[in-house]
Design a protein around this motif. Sequence first.
Motif, PDB file in Angstrom:
ATOM      1  N   GLU A 139       5.970   1.677   7.067  1.00  0.00           N
ATOM      2  CA  GLU A 139       5.256   2.910   7.404  1.00  0.00           C
ATOM      3  C   GLU A 139       6.062   4.140   7.004  1.00  0.00           C
ATOM      4  N   LYS A 140       7.377   4.071   7.165  1.00  0.00           N
ATOM      5  CA  LYS A 140       8.232   5.184   6.761  1.00  0.00           C
ATOM      6  C   LYS A 140       8.188   5.381   5.249  1.00  0.00           C
ATOM      7  N   ARG A 141       8.180   4.273   4.506  1.00  0.00           N
ATOM      8  CA  ARG A 141       8.108   4.388   3.042  1.00  0.00           C
ATOM      9  C   ARG A 141       6.776   4.993   2.612  1.00  0.00           C
ATOM     10  N   LYS A 142       5.713   4.624   3.309  1.00  0.00           N
ATOM     11  CA  LYS A 142       4.398   5.210   3.021  1.00  0.00           C
ATOM     12  C   LYS A 142       4.431   6.711   3.293  1.00  0.00           C
ATOM     13  N   ARG A 143       5.007   7.115   4.403  1.00  0.00           N
ATOM     14  CA  ARG A 143       5.108   8.547   4.732  1.00  0.00           C
ATOM     15  C   ARG A 143       5.950   9.283   3.703  1.00  0.00           C
ATOM     16  N   GLY A 192       6.103   0.345  -5.630  1.00  0.00           N
ATOM     17  CA  GLY A 192       7.053  -0.581  -5.032  1.00  0.00           C
ATOM     18  C   GLY A 192       6.590  -1.073  -3.673  1.00  0.00           C
ATOM     19  N   LEU A 193       6.045  -0.165  -2.883  1.00  0.00           N
ATOM     20  CA  LEU A 193       5.560  -0.529  -1.552  1.00  0.00           C
ATOM     21  C   LEU A 193       4.394  -1.509  -1.644  1.00  0.00           C
ATOM     22  N   LEU A 194       3.477  -1.259  -2.563  1.00  0.00           N
ATOM     23  CA  LEU A 194       2.303  -2.116  -2.725  1.00  0.00           C
ATOM     24  C   LEU A 194       2.705  -3.538  -3.105  1.00  0.00           C
ATOM     25  N   ARG A 195       3.745  -3.662  -3.899  1.00  0.00           N
ATOM     26  CA  ARG A 195       4.215  -4.985  -4.326  1.00  0.00           C
ATOM     27  C   ARG A 195       4.888  -5.751  -3.192  1.00  0.00           C
ATOM     28  N   VAL A 246      -2.636   3.324   0.309  1.00  0.00           N
ATOM     29  CA  VAL A 246      -1.674   3.361  -0.796  1.00  0.00           C
ATOM     30  C   VAL A 246      -2.412   3.341  -2.126  1.00  0.00           C
ATOM     31  N   CYS A 247      -3.405   2.448  -2.260  1.00  0.00           N
ATOM     32  CA  CYS A 247      -4.184   2.377  -3.501  1.00  0.00           C
ATOM     33  C   CYS A 247      -4.945   3.683  -3.739  1.00  0.00           C
TER      34      CYS A 247
END
Length: 277
Positions: free
Chosen positions: A114-118, A138-141, A154-155
Amino acid sequence: MGRILLCMGKYAAHPYCIDSVPANVYCVEELCYLFVSNPFMIDRDIMDKNLAKWLDEECGLSELSHQLLSLFNRGTQPGVFVSTILDYVNYCTPEEKKKIEDVLQNNIGLNGYEKRKRQADFLLKNKRYSQALDEYDGLLRELPETESALKPPVCHNMGVIYASLYQFEMAVRYFKRAYDMTGNEESGISYLAAKRLHLSENAYIDFIARHGEYHGLSLQVEKRLKEAKGEFEASQENRMLTALKFYKEEGNVASYYEDIDRIIMKKEDEYREMVMD
C-alpha cells in the motif's frame, strides 16, 4: 521571485549512499532535495547514525550531527529526524513541509504494498510520469493474490500515465484491464476515450457498433469530449492560435511560422520533461 537558499557546510569528498532511492548525495542540500521530492523514502531506515557521522565528517556540520545523534536516544520518529535536518538547513517552504507531513501521516497503518502504491500515486500527481510508471509496473508484477484489490487502481493509473504521454495504444491496454477487473465506470470511460484517440473515427464507430455493451459508456465519452472542446475554445491557447490565423490571413507568413515553431518547441520540451523525469 524564488527563495534564496544559503548553502550549509561543504561539499563532501565521499558521498552518502541512500539505498531506498537509490542515490548518492554530496551535500546536505542534495539530501534535503531527496526528502522533499521523495517523502515516501522517509522511514526507519533513514535514521542511520552513519548519516549523522557523514554530515559531521564530510560536510562539516558538527552541530547538526550532534542534534541527530541525540535523537537516537529519545526513540524519535523518522519524521522528526528528517524535520530536524530540513529545519537546520531552512530548506522547505511551509507548504512543502506540510506535504511531507501529510504523506507520513497517511502512511500510518499501511502495509508495504500500500505504501508503494501511495508513493507511485504521489509521483503521478506531481507529473513524474517515468518514475511513477516504473513504480506501478514493479508493484503490479509483485502483488500477491492477497493484495489483488490494488491491481485495478494500479492498472488504471498506468493507463493515465500512458495517455498523458500520448501513448494511447498502451493506455487502452491498461484501462481495459482495470475495467475488466471491476467494471468501474471511470475506467470504462477512460478505456473508450483512449480507444477513440488511438483509432481513426471510422474504426472507432465500427468498434462501438460491434460492441453494444459499451454504448452507454460511449455516450459519456462524447459528452466529456464536447465539454473538453468547449473548455479549449475558451482557453488562452485557443485565443493565441486564433490570433495567429490573422498573421497568415494578412500575409505575415514569417511571423506566423515563427510563433507556430515556438509553440511546437515548447510542447516538445514539455513532453521530453514528462518522459525523462
